[in-house]
Design an enzyme around this catalytic site. Structure first.
Site, mmCIF file in Angstrom:
data_model
loop_
_atom_site.group_PDB
_atom_site.id
_atom_site.type_symbol
_atom_site.label_atom_id
_atom_site.label_comp_id
_atom_site.label_asym_id
_atom_site.label_seq_id
_atom_site.Cartn_x
_atom_site.Cartn_y
_atom_site.Cartn_z
ATOM 1 N N LYS A 198 0.816 -1.210 0.000
ATOM 2 C CA LYS A 198 0.000 0.000 0.000
ATOM 3 C C LYS A 198 0.854 1.267 0.000
ATOM 4 O O LYS A 198 0.422 2.305 -0.471
ATOM 5 C CB LYS A 198 -0.951 -0.020 1.195
ATOM 6 N N ARG A 199 2.056 1.139 0.508
ATOM 7 C CA ARG A 199 2.943 2.307 0.544
ATOM 8 C C ARG A 199 3.422 2.706 -0.850
ATOM 9 O O ARG A 199 3.848 3.832 -1.072
ATOM 10 C CB ARG A 199 4.164 2.026 1.424
#
Length: 527
Positions: free
Chosen positions: A286-287
């Site tokens: 997700k980063r």
RNA sequence: GGCCCGUUCGUCUAACGGUUAGGACGCAGGAUUUUCAUUCCUGUAACACGGGUUCGAUUCCCGUACGGGCUACCA
């Protein structure tokens, strides 16, 4: 894989097919499930898993089931379940059964099935394939600290606190006292466990390498391993299509099917390759969204802090059809050169054999291309519907006819939906930014009288339609010995402020005669 | 560390022993477009390495390297 193995595999399938024919009819229809955990926003890789399950079900006239795997009470995130359902609806991957969709095999939320797992866990103990263990998490953690590769298995369990090592009366006493207890799988050594994976072929594990996995946790909830076997069995799942990260634990799952005596109806497995970061190493996280300036979630997720909040494909301005098309081709190919597929076409073309084996890098450029293409080929009426909320948010006019004209003019030069109102803002409101360099290049004070005259000409054009305007301007240029290159750029600058954009006369029509004249006059004052 | 999986243009991928190794994205060039974009054409670029097997290996086998996953009372 050796030739011998390949042969064995083929034989196995032949046997499996023969067995299948002997099974009751209920085994004949395909039932697949998408089983996410509500621990936050659904990752785009999860969407792809859902997609492949959905396509497989459609292809075979089967059933696509949504099961919520919320057995970890510590990781439960409010709103995640709703997010998952909304994401599936947005992408068009609507389940036939499941949480929020009904069905005869419910409940479909694992926390609502707690009693079922407890019953089966104890049954497995009774069958001698599982046992009670009383070691606390702290004690096990200490073991791991002390011993580099500590594993709870047949070599170590004799020295630990469990019903296999402790005297019967002590075990009973522990059980009666209500002390924390888990149920672990009793892995018998010396077995070759074959997983016939539809994507990877025959994968072999030695049972001696496996640990005694916890099946039922001290809080009474099952672990994934127990829950997924019990549910898949009870829900009549025929094919398990899931991420590659599950391949290693599939050996345990096979053992569970055996332990329960369900091996004959064990589903077939297909483990999907992972989606990797755009660059560098590892799987997409997700980063990476923030890092590479792109969404990695289908829908935006609002977390407690900005760092925990993420943009989505939908909010970025992707069409769901484009998102699906892009994801479908990330790790699967149709066996032809076709690139553009509707959901129905994908379902027709889909086959597990054509799923790739290696991880696929997330290629955002390709995603952009798909979206651009889809916008280009989407009907103006449909686009108008997408543009409306965006225009509304900016306080722009939103009448259907106008929005369709905007769609027609801009659809071949935008990539994302918001581009319609951002790049094409000048169709909605007066020009606020002029390309001054270009004006300097094209404007000449000597042109002023001619330009004023031209405005008068344009004011006269009736009806105010593109061919008529063009004709008038052409005529004017001829009479005044002006070249298109002298006049057209200036008209464009006046109407849009920039050199980019739709054909000048088309723009004029959409703006309307009054607004066009007004912009031309304002331009004269501006420069 | 152990176990498991994988490895074709920069990226997504095709090929299922014999091909000038194909397509798409991207990139570069050109044509069309009195802007931008679209469209069309052309070009660019790959079989990880080493051994086998075979008349012949990108394709089959083994090994090496590299990458990935798993290794929780998380899924």
């Amino acid at each position: 894989m050796s030739v011998l193995y390949a042969k064995n595999t083929a034989n196995h399938y032949r046997v499996a097919r023969k067995k299948a024919r002997q099974q009751p009819a209920k085994r004949m229809s395909v039932r697949v499930r998408f089983a996410p955990s509500p621990t936050g926003a659904l990752h785009i890789g999860g969407v792809r898993t859902a997609l492949y399950n959905y396509l497989f079900a459609r292809k075979h006239g089967g059933t696509f089931i949504l099961r919520i795997e919320d057995t970890d009470q510590n990781r439960f995130v409010p709103g995640a379940e709703e997010y998952i359902i909304e994401a599936l609806k947005w992408t068009g991957l609507v389940p036939d059964e499941g949480v929020g969709f009904g069905g005869d095999f419910g409940p479909y939320r694992q926390s609502d099935r707690k009693a079922i797992y407890q019953k089966y866990a104890h049954e497995l103990v009774a069958r001698g394939h599982a046992y009670f263990a009383f070691d606390t998490p702290e004690e096990l953690e200490a073991k791991r600290q002390a011993e580099e590769n500590f594993t709870y298995n047949l070599h170590t369990r004799a020295g630990l606190k469990n019903s296999l090592a402790l005297p019967a009366d002590v075990v009973q006493q522990q059980l009666d006292s209500g002390a924390p207890v888990v149920i672990r799988l009793k892995v018998e050594p010396g077995q070759d466990i074959h997983v016939r994976d539809l994507v990877r072929g025959d994968v072999v594990f030695q049972s001696s390498e496996l640990d005694d996995k916890v099946l039922l946790k001290a809080d009474g909830m099952p672990t994934y391993h127990l829950a997924n076997i019990v549910d898949d069995h009870l829900m009549g799942i025929t094919h398990v299509i899931r991420g590659e990260e599950w391949l290693p634990s599939t050996a345990h799952h096979v053992l569970l099917y055996r332990g329960f005596g369900w091996e004959d109806t064990m589903p077939q497995f297909a483990h999907l390759p992972l989606i990797l970061k755009p660059e560098g190493n590892g799987k997409l996280s997700k980063r990476d969204g923030a890092k590479f300036g792109m969404p990695v979630f289908p829908l935006a997720w609002v977390g407690k802090t900005p760092e925990e909040s993420f943009p989505g494909f939908r909010e970025t301005g992707f069409l769901p059809e484009a998102t699906i098309n892009f994801l479908a081709l990330l790790g699967w190919h149709p066996g032809s050169d076709q690139e553009i597929f509707s959901l129905d076409e994908l379902a027709q073309a889909f086959s597990v054999e054509h799923i790739g084996k290696s991880g696929a890098r997330f290629d955002f450029e390709k995603a952009r291309w798909f979206n651009q293409r889809y916008i280009q080929h989407t009907a103006n009426t449909v686009l108008a519907g997408h543009i409306r909320p965006l225009a509304e948010a900016k306080g722009y006019r939103t009448d259907e006819a106008f929005l369709e004209q905007v769609a027609a003019l801009m659809k071949e030069r935008v990539t994302f939906l918001p581009d319609f109102v951002e790049q094409g803002y000048y169709l909605f409101e007066p020009v606020h930014t002029y390309d001054n360099d270009m004006i300097r290049k094209k404007w000449n004070p000597a042109l002023r009288p001619a330009f004023e005259a031209l405005i008068q000409e344009i004011r006269q054009v009736a009806p105010f339609e593109a061919p008529a305007i063009e004709e008038k301007v052409q005529q004017f240029m001829q009479e005044n010995a002006l070249k298109p290159g002298d006049v057209l750029p200036l008209l464009r600058l006046a109407l849009a402020g920039t050199m980019k954009g739709p054909a000048v006369f088309d723009m004029a029509v959409v703006l309307g005669q009054a607004e066009t004249v007004q912009r031309l006059q304002r331009f004269l004052e501006y420069k």
